[in-house]
Design an enzyme around this catalytic site. Structure first.
Site, PDB file in Angstrom:
ATOM      1  N   GLY A 151      42.156 -71.542  45.971  1.00 16.48           N
ATOM      2  CA  GLY A 151      42.752 -72.997  45.370  1.00 16.48           C
ATOM      3  C   GLY A 151      44.001 -72.434  44.970  1.00 16.48           C
ATOM      4  CB  SER A 152      46.434 -74.351  42.626  1.00 18.10           C
ATOM      5  OG  SER A 152      45.338 -74.274  41.705  1.00 18.10           O
ATOM      6  N   PRO A 153      47.285 -71.322  42.612  1.00 19.93           N
ATOM      7  CG  PRO A 153      49.411 -70.328  43.115  1.00 19.93           C
ATOM      8  CD  PRO A 153      48.532 -71.452  43.520  1.00 19.93           C
ATOM      9  NE  ARG A 154      46.835 -76.546  37.419  1.00 17.04           N
ATOM     10  CZ  ARG A 154      45.696 -76.611  36.855  1.00 17.04           C
ATOM     11  NH1 ARG A 154      45.246 -76.173  35.764  1.00 17.04           N
ATOM     12  NH2 ARG A 154      44.868 -77.422  37.663  1.00 17.04           N
ATOM     13  CB  VAL A 155      42.614 -73.469  39.516  1.00 19.08           C
ATOM     14  CG1 VAL A 155      41.030 -73.087  39.288  1.00 19.08           C
ATOM     15  CG2 VAL A 155      43.086 -74.857  38.912  1.00 19.08           C
ATOM     16  N   GLY A 156      43.604 -70.170  39.777  1.00 18.74           N
ATOM     17  CA  GLY A 156      43.292 -68.810  39.859  1.00 18.74           C
ATOM     18  C   GLY A 156      43.311 -68.078  38.761  1.00 18.74           C
ATOM     19  CD  GLU A 173      41.621 -65.533  50.615  1.00 25.09           C
ATOM     20  OE1 GLU A 173      42.973 -65.791  51.241  1.00 25.09           O
ATOM     21  OE2 GLU A 173      41.249 -64.350  51.001  1.00 25.09           O
ATOM     22  CB  CYS A 207      46.854 -72.631  52.004  1.00 23.98           C
ATOM     23  SG  CYS A 207      45.829 -71.818  53.263  1.00 23.98           S
TER      24      CYS A 207
HETATM   25  P1  NAD Z   1      42.489 -76.250  42.853  1.00 24.57           P
HETATM   26  O1  NAD Z   1      43.110 -75.051  42.507  1.00 24.57           O
HETATM   27  O2  NAD Z   1      42.917 -77.622  42.216  1.00 24.57           O
HETATM   28  O3  NAD Z   1      41.025 -76.277  42.948  1.00 24.57           O
HETATM   29  C1  NAD Z   1      40.338 -75.398  43.618  1.00 24.57           C
HETATM   30  C2  NAD Z   1      38.860 -75.419  43.002  1.00 24.57           C
HETATM   31  O4  NAD Z   1      38.871 -75.189  41.708  1.00 24.57           O
HETATM   32  C3  NAD Z   1      38.138 -76.624  43.174  1.00 24.57           C
HETATM   33  O5  NAD Z   1      36.671 -76.429  43.540  1.00 24.57           O
HETATM   34  C4  NAD Z   1      38.228 -77.264  41.746  1.00 24.57           C
HETATM   35  O6  NAD Z   1      36.982 -78.056  41.278  1.00 24.57           O
HETATM   36  C5  NAD Z   1      38.359 -76.062  40.755  1.00 24.57           C
HETATM   37  N1  NAD Z   1      39.020 -76.239  39.616  1.00 24.57           N
HETATM   38  C6  NAD Z   1      40.118 -77.103  39.727  1.00 24.57           C
HETATM   39  N2  NAD Z   1      40.593 -76.857  38.254  1.00 24.57           N
HETATM   40  C7  NAD Z   1      39.696 -76.193  37.361  1.00 24.57           C
HETATM   41  C8  NAD Z   1      40.282 -75.710  36.127  1.00 24.57           C
HETATM   42  N3  NAD Z   1      40.932 -75.951  35.374  1.00 24.57           N
HETATM   43  N4  NAD Z   1      38.883 -74.703  35.957  1.00 24.57           N
HETATM   44  C9  NAD Z   1      38.285 -74.219  37.014  1.00 24.57           C
HETATM   45  N5  NAD Z   1      38.058 -74.807  38.113  1.00 24.57           N
HETATM   46  C10 NAD Z   1      39.056 -75.610  38.515  1.00 24.57           C
HETATM   47  O7  NAD Z   1      43.071 -76.364  44.268  1.00 24.57           O
HETATM   48  P2  NAD Z   1      43.094 -77.789  45.394  1.00 24.57           P
HETATM   49  O8  NAD Z   1      44.068 -78.515  44.893  1.00 24.57           O
HETATM   50  O9  NAD Z   1      41.497 -77.982  45.477  1.00 24.57           O
HETATM   51  O10 NAD Z   1      43.589 -76.821  46.566  1.00 24.57           O
HETATM   52  C11 NAD Z   1      44.982 -76.990  47.112  1.00 24.57           C
HETATM   53  C12 NAD Z   1      45.380 -75.266  46.712  1.00 24.57           C
HETATM   54  O11 NAD Z   1      44.583 -74.511  47.281  1.00 24.57           O
HETATM   55  C13 NAD Z   1      46.886 -75.176  47.321  1.00 24.57           C
HETATM   56  O12 NAD Z   1      47.585 -74.318  46.317  1.00 24.57           O
HETATM   57  C14 NAD Z   1      46.418 -74.445  48.322  1.00 24.57           C
HETATM   58  O13 NAD Z   1      47.842 -73.590  49.025  1.00 24.57           O
HETATM   59  C15 NAD Z   1      45.278 -73.361  48.179  1.00 24.57           C
HETATM   60  N6  NAD Z   1      44.976 -73.076  49.221  1.00 24.57           N
HETATM   61  C16 NAD Z   1      44.569 -71.911  49.605  1.00 24.57           C
HETATM   62  C17 NAD Z   1      43.879 -71.428  50.700  1.00 24.57           C
HETATM   63  C18 NAD Z   1      43.795 -70.017  51.034  1.00 24.57           C
HETATM   64  O14 NAD Z   1      43.147 -69.575  51.956  1.00 24.57           O
HETATM   65  N7  NAD Z   1      44.641 -69.181  50.480  1.00 24.57           N
HETATM   66  C19 NAD Z   1      43.227 -72.337  51.272  1.00 24.57           C
HETATM   67  C20 NAD Z   1      43.320 -73.788  51.035  1.00 24.57           C
HETATM   68  C21 NAD Z   1      43.902 -73.970  50.106  1.00 24.57           C
END
Ligand code: NAD
Length: 417
Positions: A151-156, A173, A207
């Site tokens: 997911g996103s760096p912020r949630v990471g 990731e 991504c």
């Molecule tokens: P996201 O970080 O918003 O959400 C990812 C997951 O985290 C979801 O299951 C969501 O329910 C959960 N989540 C969201 N907010 C949360 C919080 N505050 N606390 C706990 N969990 C939370 O990401 P997204 O919008 O679903 O996807 C887009 C991002 O993912 C982009 O930054 C993209 O580059 C990245 N991405 C990376 C890869 C990779 O393989 N490196 C692949 C696809 C997407």
């Protein structure tokens, strides 16, 4: 300046200057380390004896790859099936029990994963948990043995903070802004075909898509008509009616992307239709580094072109930013591609094409720095979801051989060890 800050700055500058890269340098450092041990043997023996009363003996050893235990996989919405199932394959192959948390945003796939997938797996070892940020936050309060997050760096950062409370290891990731350098000597039409294909694939919601192009103003002038011609060939005169162009996932993302269309100047595309969540394949020029389109990950069908005067300036531009998930370099000169490769850092790299590196199971996929940590795909997935347990087995016999290491120690016996 604080002496510690000074030391850290000095080391980082040496790293960026490439001091530690040449093989001769590394060999010289390792030789130095060998000499240190050899020339100071007695000194070290005495110090070890004083500190710990300790001596060691080498033995045969092996690594046992064991499942971590209970693994949590959290997935995003942009490839909602692939990004849940590919990590799941690794986690199951390694022998773990799994909790799968799909994205709540791609709700149709989420429903199938929750209702249909469990029928195919042993439900005593596998569960799907549904929910958005709040529910995922509650899930993360529990102890897991491994967390795999995409997911996103912020949630990471949220995930890693929660994992730290239990000292749970993580793979992150993440995303970011992937640069794409285009050298003056390239054929613009070839570059346009390849860049447009992987920028506009899945409406840019990938991504590893190139986030922006770095090239000279002269290359930009040649690239723009080539990109226009490619976009027309791929999606026709009216891309909105093309079956080959995807849509933006939801209104929130649509509004964010539409605001980005106001950055710089639209050279190609720029149209949008809210009722259809449609954004035309777009190219922006004259963008400033300070504008939002150059500050945040675009994650949509918008491609800004940023002008640089030289390869050095492009490398410096890339290195001034967070380390990207992917980095692309187009050039007819292998030396130029090699320079971009060796003088920058990124999760993955592809010369003269886009994201093909991530399609090979023989290559690990993952980020570095702000684009993530850890790796998977193919055998790397199995290794990621396995604890590498260092083991040593000895015979219960041959005790006389062990007598050497037992105290009391004499200097002569210590030297024999
Ligand atoms: P996201 O970080 O918003 O959400 C990812 C997951 O985290 C979801 O299951 C969501 O329910 C959960 N989540 C969201 N907010 C949360 C919080 N505050 N606390 C706990 N969990 C939370 O990401 P997204 O919008 O679903 O996807 C887009 C991002 O993912 C982009 O930054 C993209 O580059 C990245 N991405 C990376 C890869 C990779 O393989 N490196 C692949 C696809 C997407």
């Amino acid at each position: 300046m604080d002496p510690l800050e000074d030391t850290l700055r000095r080391l980082r500058e040496a790293f960026h200057a490439g001091r530690t890269r040449p093989a001769e340098f590394r060999a010289a450092q390792l030789r130095g380390l060998g000499c240190f041990l050899q020339e100071n043997k007695q000194l070290l023996h005495d110090a070890l004896a004083q500190d710990l009363h300790k001596a060691t003996q080498l033995d045969s050893a092996f690594i046992r790859k064991e499942p971590f235990g209970l693994v949590l996989i959290i997935a995003p919405w942009n490839y909602p099936l692939n990004l849940t199932l590919v990590p799941l394959v690794g986690a199951l192959a390694a022998g773990n029990c799994v909790v799968l948390k799909p994205s709540e945003i791609s709700k149709n796939v989420e429903k199938i994963l929750a209702e249909v997938l469990p029928r195919y797996l042993d439900q005593s070892c596998f569960a799907v948990v549904l929910g958005g940020p709040q529910e995922t936050g509650q899930l993360l309060e529990h102890r897991f043995d491994y967390i795999f997050f995409t997911g996103s760096p912020r949630v990471g950062k949220i995930v890693m903070t929660a994992a730290a409370k239990h000292l749970t290891p993580v793979t992150l990731e993440l995303g970011g802004k992937n640069p794409c350098y285009v050298d003056d000597n390239c054929d613009p039409q070839t570059v346009a075909n390849r860049v447009a294909w992987f920028r506009y694939f899945n409406a840019g919601q990938t991504c590893v898509a190139p986030d922006y192009v770095l090239c000279s103003p002269e290359m930009q002038e040649r690239l723009l008509p080539a990109l226009q011609s490619t976009i027309t060939r791929f999606y026709g005169d009216d891309p909105q009616s093309s079956p080959n162009l995807g849509r933006i996932i939801n209104q929130k993302q649509f509004q964010r992307l539409r605001a980005l269309l106001g950055c710089g100047r639209v050279a190609i595309g720029g149209q949008s239709d809210e009722s259809d969540r449609y954004i035309a394949p777009t190219v922006l020029v004259d963008v400033q580094e300070t504008e939002p389109v150059m500050q945040e990950e675009i994650f949509g069908p918008i491609l800004p072109i940023v002008n640089v005067r030289s390869l050095d300036e492009a490398i410096e531009f890339i290195n001034r930013r967070e380390k990207p998930l992917a980095l692309y370099a187009f050039s007819n000169s292998s030396q130029v591609v090699k320079r971009v490769l060796t003088q920058t850092s990124s999760g993955g790299f592809c010369g003269n094409d886009g994201f093909m590196h991530m399609t090979l199971a023989s290559l690990p996929f993952g980020g570095v720095g702000a684009s993530g940590m850890g790796r998977y795909h193919g055998k790397f997935s199995f290794d990621t979801f396995s604890h590498h347990r260092a083991c040593l087995l000895r015979s219960p016999g041959m005790e006389k051989l062990n007598a050497l290491r037992y105290p009391p120690q004499s200097p002569r016996r210590l030297r024999m060890l």
